[in-house]
Design an enzyme around this catalytic site. Structure first.
Site, short mmCIF file in Angstrom:
data_model
loop_
_atom_site.label_atom_id
_atom_site.label_comp_id
_atom_site.label_asym_id
_atom_site.label_seq_id
_atom_site.Cartn_x
_atom_site.Cartn_y
_atom_site.Cartn_z
N ASP A 22 -19.51 21.85 4.93
CA ASP A 22 -20.24 22.42 3.50
C ASP A 22 -20.23 23.30 3.09
OD1 ASP A 22 -20.69 21.71 1.71
OD2 ASP A 22 -22.53 20.43 2.35
N ASN A 24 -20.09 25.28 0.44
CA ASN A 24 -21.08 25.69 -0.24
C ASN A 24 -21.58 24.30 -0.65
OD1 ASN A 24 -19.53 23.18 -0.89
ND2 ASN A 24 -18.29 23.36 -2.83
N ASP A 26 -23.07 21.32 -0.89
CA ASP A 26 -23.47 19.90 -2.48
C ASP A 26 -23.17 19.01 -1.28
OD1 ASP A 26 -20.77 19.95 -0.61
OD2 ASP A 26 -19.32 20.19 -3.16
N ASP A 30 -15.86 21.05 2.94
CA ASP A 30 -14.88 21.59 2.71
C ASP A 30 -13.46 22.42 3.41
OD1 ASP A 30 -16.45 23.92 2.57
OD2 ASP A 30 -17.69 22.98 1.36
N ASP A 99 -2.52 14.56 7.11
CA ASP A 99 -2.25 13.52 6.86
C ASP A 99 -1.33 13.14 5.73
OD1 ASP A 99 -2.95 10.81 7.98
OD2 ASP A 99 -4.71 12.36 8.09
N ASP A 195 0.40 8.13 8.40
CA ASP A 195 -1.20 7.28 8.54
C ASP A 195 0.04 6.38 8.07
OD1 ASP A 195 -3.01 6.57 8.37
OD2 ASP A 195 -2.99 5.61 6.16
N GLU A 253 1.13 6.80 13.02
CA GLU A 253 0.02 6.02 13.46
C GLU A 253 0.29 4.52 13.68
OE1 GLU A 253 -4.43 4.07 12.04
OE2 GLU A 253 -2.44 4.56 10.71
N HIS A 318 -10.56 9.22 13.53
CA HIS A 318 -11.77 8.83 12.59
C HIS A 318 -12.04 7.07 12.44
CE1 HIS A 318 -7.84 8.45 10.42
NE2 HIS A 318 -8.40 7.24 9.75
N ASP A 319 -11.38 6.96 12.47
CA ASP A 319 -11.25 5.27 12.91
C ASP A 319 -12.19 4.26 13.92
OD1 ASP A 319 -10.14 5.35 10.39
OD2 ASP A 319 -8.13 4.63 11.20
C1 GLC Z 1 -5.36 4.27 8.77
C2 GLC Z 1 -6.02 4.83 9.31
C3 GLC Z 1 -7.36 4.77 7.88
C4 GLC Z 1 -6.86 4.38 6.82
C5 GLC Z 1 -6.08 3.38 6.50
C6 GLC Z 1 -5.23 2.94 5.67
O1 GLC Z 1 -4.88 3.70 9.27
O2 GLC Z 1 -6.00 5.97 10.14
O3 GLC Z 1 -8.62 5.89 8.05
O4 GLC Z 1 -7.81 3.27 6.03
O5 GLC Z 1 -4.72 3.69 7.79
O6 GLC Z 1 -4.68 4.12 5.33
#
Ligand code: GLC
Length: 539
Positions: A22, A24, A26, A30, A99, A195, A253, A318-319
């Site tokens: 972060d 800035n 907040d 970012d 993405d 994605d 993905e 991230h999932d």
């Molecule tokens: C992909 C992303 C996930 C998102 C989903 C819908 O699986 O990795 O984070 O929620 O697509 O876009």
């Protein structure tokens, strides 16, 4: 498939922008925060950066719900910041990909606002509408349909209620989305993580699934909108109209249902596919199922390599929960983290590290279900409130939630983990005083420095060619503890052995030179708990 040359020697790193740094103050990470940390990434040795969504979004699903695909969310920065980030990466020979969110938009996207106005709206068929919902289920729980009062019909949304699925069978949608890809590539992006592409093609007859219904009358039948024939035509069009004109990488993905036969179809048009098979290899006691893990990794590597295809390799994104809490051991973080790095970084393919993995970040130790903010966690709470106790819900989330992957990056032992000087939007994990970048940079023997060393060995050493192009063969195949494999070419045989369990194991060792290990000493024919070694024989 011909790949850009640089892809073979790439080591990827995924950044979840809102939780990285972060700048800035907040409370939200970012783009300038990423710019400030590029030298850290260079020092780590990665050379392919994947930056997660930063587009304007109401943040129902962490930015995967986009309202303007061509801009930057005010809270994260400006388009100029993105241009600067691209330049700063390129100056350091780091490729950068974004993405490309293709399957859906936010329900606050201008297209959807127009689409829902009436059944005769010009943008009506940008989305998928029906007078009656069918029994399809959504990935985030409940029905895949949401009622829209304005036009008195239902729209398809296979993820969250606020993310209507785009209708890719409509050529106008495809054309808009292709222009979008051009836009970012012209701005300097080196490609995309695409994605949810597995879901671009739907069963447009919209007929009920015949799968067994759950207690809410919903069929969790992903086949109705996964890996269906139509999507390969869309991707072919995208390739010929856009991708073929750029020196870029495209990584789709493709999710859980995809198998090799699907991957072969995808790789006719895009470079690589992320599958999820290696993410949840756990036994009934939630311990690593080493046999299953080896089997799926071997399945994908041999299947793809035999045809000359590359594939990405990763422990988490991230999932997912943190790999330290899953296949690692929070009580033995240094040695188990190094063991995981060793397995990952010498596999055939393109390894991806997820921000925080290199310091061994762990799952959140939250004590209240309210601390979990992710839309799928919230849905889980909502759907189970009346069926399960709060403790059961908490235990489920502590193990499964996507929030773990979103935890603010732990930069130092100062308040808020050095991520920000103000309260972060998502609670910092409690272990930041012992798990942070600053301390690990100073400690030669740290997990972070081990990642550096291993990356360097993979892409900047006399063995690089063997790691990139060499054959791959599993060894110790039947062991329930050892993840072992060989990488081999005309010059070297390199043996990678890792004990994934907290118990000593024995095996039969060949006489070879150890070039990397996670313990100070090695006893021949034995692997101590979590010990990993890389050994070489010159031919
Ligand atoms: C992909 C992303 C996930 C998102 C989903 C819908 O699986 O990795 O984070 O929620 O697509 O876009």
């Amino acid at each position: 498939m011909s790949y850009p040359n640089w892809l073979y020697t790439s080591v990827g790193y995924e950044i979840y922008p809102r939780s990285f740094y972060d700048s800035n103050q907040d409370g939200v990470g970012d783009i300038r925060g990423i710019i400030e940390k590029i030298d850290y990434l260079k020092h780590l040795g990665i050379n392919l950066l994947w930056v997660g969504p930063f587009y304007p979004s109401p943040l129902d699903d962490n930015g995967y719900d986009v309202i303007d695909h061509r801009d930057v969310d005010d809270r994260l920065g400006t388009l100029d910041d993105i241009k600067e980030l691209i330049d700063e990466c390129h100056k350091r020979d780091i490729k950068i990909i974004f993405d490309y969110i293709m399957n859906q938009t936010s329900d606050e996207h201008p297209w959807f606002i127009e689409s829902r106005q009436s059944v005769t709206s010009k943008k009506r068929d940008y989305y998928i509408w029906s007078k009656e919902p069918n029994n399809w289920g959504s990935f985030f729980g409940g029905s895949a349909w949401n009622y829209d009062e304005t036009s008195n019909e239902y729209y398809l949304k296979i993820f969250s209620d606020k993310m209507p699925d785009l209708n890719w069978s409509n050529p106008k949608v495809r054309s808009e989305m292709f222009d979008l890809a051009k836009y970012w590539l012209d701005l300097g992006a080196d490609g995309f993580r695409m994605d949810a592409i597995a879901h671009l093609g739907k069963d447009m007859t919209l007929t009920h699934s015949r799968k067994k219904l759950d207690e809410d009358g919903i069929a969790p039948d992903w086949s109705k909108f996964s890996n269906r024939d139509a999507l390969y035509d869309y991707l072919e069009e995208l390739k010929t109209k856009v991708f073929d004109r750029y020196d870029m990488v495209s990584i789709g993905e493709v999710g859980g249902g995809a198998k090799l036969r699907d991957a072969y179809k995808y790789t006719k048009t895009i470079d690589m596919v992320f599958n999820f098979d290696a993410c949840w290899c756990l036994d009934e006691n939630k311990q690593t199922d080493v046999l299953e893990l080896k089997q799926v990794i071997n399945y994908w590597i041999t299947g793809m390599k035999n045809k000359g295809y590359l594939l990405p390799q990763y422990w988490l994104n991230h999932d997912h929960p943190r790999v330290m809490s899953q296949y690692g051991d929070e009580n033995n973080p240094k040695v188990s983290g190094k063991m995981l790095a060793t397995i990952l970084l010498f596999l055939y393919g393109v390894p991806f590290i997820y921000n925080g993995e290199e310091i061994g970040m762990t799952n959140a130790k939250y004590t209240k279900i309210e601390d979990f903010k992710d839309v799928s966690s919230q849905n889980y709470i909502r759907l189970n409130k009346h069926r399960k106790t709060e403790k059961e819900i908490l235990n489920h989330l502590l193990f499964n939630s996507r929030d773990h992957g979103h935890l603010p990056m732990q930069w130092s032992a100062t308040k808020y983990a050095g991520f920000s000087t103000t309260t972060p939007y998502l609670k910092v994990n409690s272990d930041y005083k012992t798990v942070n970048v600053e301390d690990q940079l100073k400690d030669e023997d740290s997990l972070l420095n081990f990642y550096r060393q291993a990356i360097n060995l993979r892409i900047n050493s006399e063995y690089t060619n063997t790691f990139i192009h060499g054959d791959f063969k599993l060894i110790e195949e039947k062991s329930k503890s050892i993840f072992g494999y060989i990488r081999e070419d005309d010059n070297y045989t390199i043996t990678i052995l890792a004990n994934m369990k907290n118990k000593k194991v024995t095996y039969k060792e060949q006489d070879s030179e150890i070039i990397l290990s996670n313990l100070k000493t090695h006893t021949a024919n034995e692997l101590q708990p979590y010990e990993s070694i890389v050994m070489v024989n010159k031919k």
